[in-house]
Enzyme design. Structure first.
Site, short mmCIF file in Angstrom:
data_model
loop_
_atom_site.label_atom_id
_atom_site.label_comp_id
_atom_site.label_asym_id
_atom_site.label_seq_id
_atom_site.Cartn_x
_atom_site.Cartn_y
_atom_site.Cartn_z
N PHE A 1 0.93 14.27 80.24
CA PHE A 1 1.25 12.93 79.73
C PHE A 1 1.09 12.85 78.22
O PHE A 1 1.68 11.97 77.58
CB PHE A 1 0.38 11.88 80.43
CG PHE A 1 -1.00 11.70 79.86
CD1 PHE A 1 -1.26 10.72 78.92
CD2 PHE A 1 -2.07 12.50 80.28
CE1 PHE A 1 -2.54 10.54 78.39
CE2 PHE A 1 -3.33 12.33 79.78
CZ PHE A 1 -3.57 11.35 78.83
N LYS A 2 0.34 13.77 77.63
CA LYS A 2 0.15 13.75 76.18
C LYS A 2 1.47 13.92 75.43
O LYS A 2 1.60 13.50 74.27
CB LYS A 2 -0.83 14.84 75.76
CG LYS A 2 -2.17 14.81 76.48
CD LYS A 2 -2.98 13.60 76.15
CE LYS A 2 -4.29 13.56 76.93
NZ LYS A 2 -5.27 14.54 76.50
N ASP A 3 2.47 14.55 76.07
CA ASP A 3 3.78 14.71 75.43
C ASP A 3 4.40 13.36 75.08
O ASP A 3 5.18 13.26 74.12
CB ASP A 3 4.75 15.45 76.35
CG ASP A 3 4.39 16.92 76.53
OD1 ASP A 3 3.87 17.53 75.58
OD2 ASP A 3 4.63 17.45 77.63
N THR B 1 -4.14 17.84 75.34
CA THR B 1 -3.81 17.34 74.02
C THR B 1 -3.39 18.46 73.09
O THR B 1 -2.42 18.34 72.32
CB THR B 1 -5.01 16.59 73.40
OG1 THR B 1 -5.26 15.40 74.14
CG2 THR B 1 -4.74 16.22 71.95
#
Length: 484
Positions: free
Chosen positions: A117-119, A150
């Site tokens: 989800f960090k993308d 991250t």
């Protein structure tokens, strides 16, 4: 739109581009908007049509423009179009929302280049850094810490960008083999991987200590991509808006969000979206055995654990006992009292935390801000992974399993509650050992084709001791040797 530090009683206004490059405030606080923009029901319905007709990137431009007044809107639209595109993201929807079971949906945040989800924030952050640095004729040395995802998201977003170096601290031996391979397999001249002798909280403390050294920070142009950087949260607000739009059919309809979190960044973006007027019912914090946040939301006690007390679990990206972004929420909870926030986080956290159990503000955690919480164990996540696969044919990673488990518990005790959208954290391929333990085997579909050869790549990483001065020396040497 100007920004203020959570610890600045004078509320000195700062521009977006300045806080983008600066990361942490000089006083050690975190930046937030002077006030949150408000969106009306009619605006949300306009955005519903925009998302349907033009897609996620167009919606992102509208949301980001609310927070950025020193970059032309046309440039923002160009940046979001580049950041949120296919095949960079595997799905044209960028963040699809699907049904898991009655009352529970999943927002798929792992369609990006590093399957995490960090993308969602990092791809935009890379565009913002490149634009602002070029406008100012500057360079930046990004110093970050990662417990798993991250680092790779930041490195893939920043690799090859002119004027940018990335120094990423990782806790030695605390990430999965896939996560290590994804980061340490990069051999770009502007990427530096550092394995620190400690846990994630130690890495995070080093980042904060370096960033708090004003002279070093200025001389070496130190910036941040961890969620202490406001732009990360700003980008994450977008997927709360898009997920609400995809999970509802009309104005005012509410859903809750259940978010696996250790550092409070992902769910802090949900808090901001709710303050903006997005009809979010509850924000449900899901933790693993390192349940510092769950303990606070249940009792009012924020009890920071030591490195020795921070457990190594099968949802390792949440093995955190000092939640950096928590300060932003407490600042809002305390009526934006910067002096008190500085007292709590400037002196309280290093000595072990603080308690708001008897404080008049604590009941507002639930009543005004809509927070709830729960925790999950190794046995819980194995059972959840198994049930999702066997009952729905959906394979979830251990962190998402923590979220699903806590969402199920919440709905069981609140049968009349709004449907819950669980935010996915990463693709299961990153945690193959736990998937095999849960299912007894590894499903053929678990590894996307683009990741099949990742474990065989050579590794590029430097081991350093858990010492701020040692890290500073490494940065000095690397900056002197490498020109970007």
């Amino acid at each position: 739109m100007k920004y203020i530090s959570t610890r600045d009683a004078r509320a000195t206004p700062v521009s977006f581009s300045d806080i983008l490059l600066g990361g942490l405030a000089p006083d050690g606080g975190l930046y937030l908007p002077q006030e949150y923009p408000r969106v009306s029901s009619s605006t949300l319905e306009t955005w519903r049509g925009l998302l349907a007709s033009q897609g996620y990137a167009a919606l992102a431009a509208e949301v980001v423009a609310l927070f950025v007044d020193d970059i032309p809107v046309g440039e923002i639209r160009a940046m979001t179009a580049r950041a949120y595109s296919t095949p960079k993201f595997a799905s044209e929807q960028i963040v699809p929302v699907t049904d898991l079971e009655p009352g529970v949906k999943i927002a798929h945040l792992s369609e990006g280049p590093t399957a995490a989800f960090k993308d969602m924030a990092m791809q935009l952050l890379g565009e913002l850094f490149e634009y602002v640095l070029a406008e100012r004729g500057q360079t930046i040395n990004i110093l970050g810490a990662t417990s798993g995802d991250t680092g790779s998201s930041a490195e893939y977003a920043m690799r090859g960008r002119p004027g940018v170096r990335v120094f990423m601290l990782t806790p030695a031996g605390r990430m999965t083999p896939f996560q290590q391979a994804q980061m340490f397999g990069l051999d770009d001249p502007n990427i530096f991987n550092i394995a620190l002798d400690g846990v994630f909280d130690d890495c995070q403390d080093v980042v904060k200590a370096v960033s708090s050294d004003a002279a070093f920070k200025a001389e070496y142009h130190i910036g941040a991509v961890n969620s202490i950087n406001w732009a990360r949260l700003m980008a994450q607000v977008v997927y709360y808006v898009s997920s609400w739009l995809r999970a509802t059919s009309g104005p005012g309809e509410k859903v809750s969000f259940c978010v696996p979190t250790g550092n409070f960044g992902d769910i802090c973006a949900g808090h901001i979206a709710r303050q903006m007027g997005v009809p979010i019912d509850r924000l449900i914090v899901a933790t693993n055995e390192n349940d510092v946040l769950d303990e606070f939301f249940r009792t009012g006690d924020y009890r920071v654990r030591t490195s020795a007390e921070t457990l190594a679990t099968s949802s390792p990206s949440m093995d955190i006992s000092k939640a950096s972004n928590f300060e932003r929420f407490i600042f809002d909870l305390l009526g934006r009292d910067a002096a008190r926030t500085a007292e709590l986080f400037g002196t309280g956290v290093p000595s072990g935390g603080f308690s708001l159990a008897g404080d008049p503000a604590f009941p507002e955690v639930d009543k005004t801000f809509g927070f709830a919480s729960g925790s999950s164990t190794h046995a819980d996540r194995l059972a959840t992974i198994r049930s999702c696969w066997e009952q729905a044919g959906v394979l979830v990673d251990p962190h998402t399993a923590d979220g699903v488990k806590v969402a199920r518990d919440f709905l069981s005790s609140h049968p009349d509650a709004a449907p819950v959208v669980c935010l996915e954290t990463a693709l299961p391929v990153k945690f193959a050992d736990t998937i095999r333990e849960a299912l007894g085997s590894e499903p053929d579909s678990m590894t996307p084709a683009r990741f099949r050869d990742i474990l065989s790549a050579p590794r590029h990483v430097t081991a350093l001791s858990n010492d701020v001065d040692v890290v500073k020396d490494f940065i000095r040497t690397s900056v002197a040797e490498v020109r970007v």
